[in-house]
Design an enzyme around this catalytic site. Structure first.
Site, short mmCIF file in Angstrom:
data_model
loop_
_atom_site.label_atom_id
_atom_site.label_comp_id
_atom_site.label_asym_id
_atom_site.label_seq_id
_atom_site.Cartn_x
_atom_site.Cartn_y
_atom_site.Cartn_z
N LYS A 126 0.87 -1.19 0.00
CA LYS A 126 0.00 0.00 0.00
C LYS A 126 0.89 1.22 0.00
O LYS A 126 2.02 1.17 0.49
CB LYS A 126 -0.88 0.01 1.26
N ASP A 166 -7.08 4.22 -4.45
CA ASP A 166 -7.71 4.10 -3.13
C ASP A 166 -8.31 5.49 -2.88
O ASP A 166 -8.55 6.24 -3.84
CB ASP A 166 -6.68 3.69 -2.05
P1 NDP Z 1 -12.89 7.79 -2.80
O1 NDP Z 1 -11.82 8.77 -2.61
O2 NDP Z 1 -13.46 7.57 -4.16
O3 NDP Z 1 -14.12 8.11 -1.83
C1 NDP Z 1 -13.93 8.16 -0.45
C2 NDP Z 1 -15.25 8.54 0.19
O4 NDP Z 1 -15.12 8.39 1.60
C3 NDP Z 1 -15.62 10.00 -0.04
O5 NDP Z 1 -17.01 10.12 -0.03
C4 NDP Z 1 -14.97 10.68 1.16
O6 NDP Z 1 -15.54 11.94 1.50
C5 NDP Z 1 -15.23 9.67 2.24
N1 NDP Z 1 -14.19 9.82 3.27
C6 NDP Z 1 -12.86 9.68 3.11
N2 NDP Z 1 -12.21 9.94 4.24
C7 NDP Z 1 -13.16 10.23 5.14
C8 NDP Z 1 -13.12 10.57 6.50
N3 NDP Z 1 -11.95 10.66 7.17
N4 NDP Z 1 -14.30 10.81 7.12
C9 NDP Z 1 -15.48 10.72 6.46
N5 NDP Z 1 -15.58 10.41 5.15
C10 NDP Z 1 -14.43 10.16 4.51
O7 NDP Z 1 -12.32 6.41 -2.20
P2 NDP Z 1 -12.84 4.92 -2.44
O8 NDP Z 1 -14.31 4.90 -2.64
O9 NDP Z 1 -11.96 4.29 -3.44
O10 NDP Z 1 -12.47 4.25 -1.04
C11 NDP Z 1 -13.39 4.15 0.04
C12 NDP Z 1 -12.95 3.05 0.98
O11 NDP Z 1 -12.92 1.81 0.27
C13 NDP Z 1 -11.57 3.21 1.60
O12 NDP Z 1 -11.57 2.64 2.88
C14 NDP Z 1 -10.69 2.36 0.68
O13 NDP Z 1 -9.53 1.93 1.33
C15 NDP Z 1 -11.64 1.19 0.41
N6 NDP Z 1 -11.36 0.39 -0.78
C16 NDP Z 1 -11.23 0.95 -2.01
C17 NDP Z 1 -11.01 0.16 -3.12
C18 NDP Z 1 -10.95 0.69 -4.49
O14 NDP Z 1 -10.85 -0.11 -5.43
N7 NDP Z 1 -11.03 2.00 -4.72
C19 NDP Z 1 -10.84 -1.29 -2.97
C20 NDP Z 1 -11.08 -1.79 -1.64
C21 NDP Z 1 -11.30 -0.96 -0.60
P3 NDP Z 1 -14.72 13.29 1.21
O15 NDP Z 1 -14.73 13.40 -0.29
O16 NDP Z 1 -15.46 14.35 1.90
O17 NDP Z 1 -13.33 13.07 1.75
O1 2IT Z 2 -7.91 -1.65 -0.69
C1 2IT Z 2 -7.86 -2.14 -1.84
O2 2IT Z 2 -8.00 -3.35 -2.02
C2 2IT Z 2 -7.63 -1.24 -2.96
N1 2IT Z 2 -7.56 -0.04 -2.76
C3 2IT Z 2 -7.49 -1.78 -4.35
C4 2IT Z 2 -6.09 -2.28 -4.58
C5 2IT Z 2 -5.78 -2.70 -5.98
O3 2IT Z 2 -4.60 -2.99 -6.21
O4 2IT Z 2 -6.66 -2.76 -6.85
#
Ligand code: NDP
Ligand code: 2IT
Length: 447
Positions: A126, A166
């Site tokens: 990561k 992420d």
């Molecule tokens: P994005 O940046 O697309 O969206 C993040 C969302 O979460 C936004 O709505 C953001 O609001 C909110 N958020 C982030 N930080 C905070 C905080 N401290 N408090 C409240 N709201 C918060 O990210 P993703 O959708 O990609 O990721 C969301 C989660 O999913 C994370 O935990 C990530 O690790 C996990 N994840 C992502 C994957 C991926 O493929 N993208 C895969 C697996 C897991 P704001 O815009 O106001 O910050």
């Molecule tokens: O938390 C996760 O699994 C991710 N942000 C996606 C990682 C990836 O390599 O697609």
């Protein structure tokens, strides 16, 4: 057994005393995996878990860049290369002001187990930076990404370490990062996933984490002879994972009533249907606006500043924002309101106390390392397609994603079913993820 776990944790705490999120992630694994290790002769005296909590490599570097006013700014970049026993390091990059060693080490540690669960050959890593993309122009984002990759490019490669998105890193950032890697290394290769479709990306990768989370919830409900159809679903976040979890939930006939961002949540009791979701996607992905704009477009909905959505009655909760966003008070509210299933789209969104409450109430609870693995699994499929110099259709990738989620669910049942028949998906995911990595480490000796 308690003493064994505590002795192990004391050693981990001594070494990582200023890393609360990392310690939280390790504690959960220790509680479920140490009893399993103790029951298997082959793990005896190998200190496998102690080796797994130490990153193979942790890189921290300076990221200087120039903002639109001509000022020189400096951020800190990182890449944690946690474990490569079963494949190249693989895992996302997070750009958020809260990013530090503790958060990235917890994410990298969980990624090792998650990637193992996908059954694909991927180790865990990561990275990211304490850079805040909010309010930055496209030019600033590009200059930051280019500077970040200027250093990161020496540590990664298609057979070494393959980053992806992420929080704060989506298709725009992956484009800028890929461009700089290609320029410096003079090679067009599958070094990042989440790429655009015309330059090596896979169909379904943007959708995969959210879709996979809902597929996993469907698998869990099937164990109770139930389905998503007609269920009221509460989702937090409004980014990549939340958007596509909502899209798949709608497609399967559920009603999504909440979305959120760091400013608060919106509640729409009529349901956030596909038209309203298209509005949210444009708002978040193109205009980069705030979620309260929703109530201006849909005045029947309400906005709740600085609150999380967990006091809204729902059947299923999908936390899809960030770590520790669902605490014990929220868990009590969800249980009081009749919630039957909590399936994590985010990484570690549920606090240990909240998980304990869900387990006590014996509702369906899935940890992110199992339920959100669809994203990295589809990244693995993108890597395969890049190696083949070929691409699969939407139908092919979606079928593979569904099959992988089903297999992860089965692995959780195999390793997580308690004597009374209740499935502890946390235990199941941790042990199933551990076994493959541990066996590879043993086979490869002390390296
Ligand atoms: P994005 O940046 O697309 O969206 C993040 C969302 O979460 C936004 O709505 C953001 O609001 C909110 N958020 C982030 N930080 C905070 C905080 N401290 N408090 C409240 N709201 C918060 O990210 P993703 O959708 O990609 O990721 C969301 C989660 O999913 C994370 O935990 C990530 O690790 C996990 N994840 C992502 C994957 C991926 O493929 N993208 C895969 C697996 C897991 P704001 O815009 O106001 O910050
Ligand atoms: O938390 C996760 O699994 C991710 N942000 C996606 C990682 C990836 O390599 O697609």
């Amino acid at each position: 057994m308690k003493l064994k776990i505590e002795t192990f944790m004391q050693e981990v705490r001594a070494r990582n005393s200023h890393e609360p999120e990392f310690l939280q992630a390790v504690q959960e694994v220790a509680e479920t995996v140490i009893p399993y290790i103790a029951s298997k002769e082959i793990y005896n005296g190998k200190n496998i878990l102690l080796r797994m909590v130490e990153p193979e490599r942790a890189i921290s570097f300076r990221v200087p860049w120039i903002n639109d006013s001509g000022e020189i700014c400096v951020n800190r970049g990182y890449r944690i290369q946690m474990n490569s026993a079963i494949g190249p390091y693989k895992g996302g990059l997070r750009f958020h002001p809260s990013v530090n060693m503790s958060i990235l080490k917890f994410l990298a540690f969980e990624q090792v187990f998650k990637n193992s669960l996908t059954t694909l050959p991927m180790g865990g890593g990561k990275g990211g930076a304490d850079f805040d993309p909010k309010g930055k122009s496209d030019g600033e984002i590009m200059r930051f990404c280019h500077s970040f990759m200027g250093e990161l490019c020496r540590h990664i490669g298609p057979n070494t370490d393959v980053p992806a998105g992420d929080i704060g890193v989506g298709s725009r950032e992956i484009g800028f990062l890929f461009g700089m890697y290609r320029k410096i290394r003079n090679e067009f290769t599958g070094v990042l996933t989440g790429k655009g479709l015309s330059w090596g990306g896979s169909v379904i990768r943007p959708e995969a984490t959210g879709y996979g989370t809902v597929y996993f919830a469907s698998n869990m409900l099937a164990t109770k002879k139930d389905t998503i159809k007609g269920k009221i679903i509460s989702i937090s976040g409004s980014g990549n994972v939340a958007q596509y979890a909502a899209e798949k939930a709608n497609q399967l006939g559920a009603k999504v009533v909440t979305l959120s961002d760091s400013s608060g949540f919106i509640y729409d009791s009529d349901g956030i249907d596909s038209d309203k979701l298209a509005f949210v996607m444009k708002l978040k992905n193109e205009e980069r606006g705030r979620i309260d704009a929703y109530i201006k477009a849909y005045p029947n909905a309400t906005f709740h500043a600085n609150e999380t959505p967990w006091n809204i009655p729902c059947d299923i909760a999908l936390p899809c924002a960030t770590q520790n966003e669902l605490d014990d008070v929220a868990a009590e509210n969800l249980l009081k309101n009749g919630c039957i299933c909590v399936c994590e789209g985010a990484n570690m969104p549920t606090t240990p106390k909240a998980i304990a409450l869900f387990h006590k109430a014996e509702i369906l609870f899935a940890p992110g390392k199992a339920s959100n693995a669809g994203g990295v699994a589809t990244s693995g499929l993108e890597m395969t397609q890049n190696s083949l110099r070929y691409h699969w259709s939407r139908k092919e990738v979606d079928e593979k994603l569904q099959e992988i989620m089903e297999n992860i669910h089965s692995a959780c049942i195999t390793y997580g079913t308690n004597e009374n028949g209740y499935v502890d998906y946390v235990k199941g995911a941790n042990i199933a993820g551990f076994v493959k990595v541990a066996d590879a480490m043993i086979a490869q000796g002390v390296v």
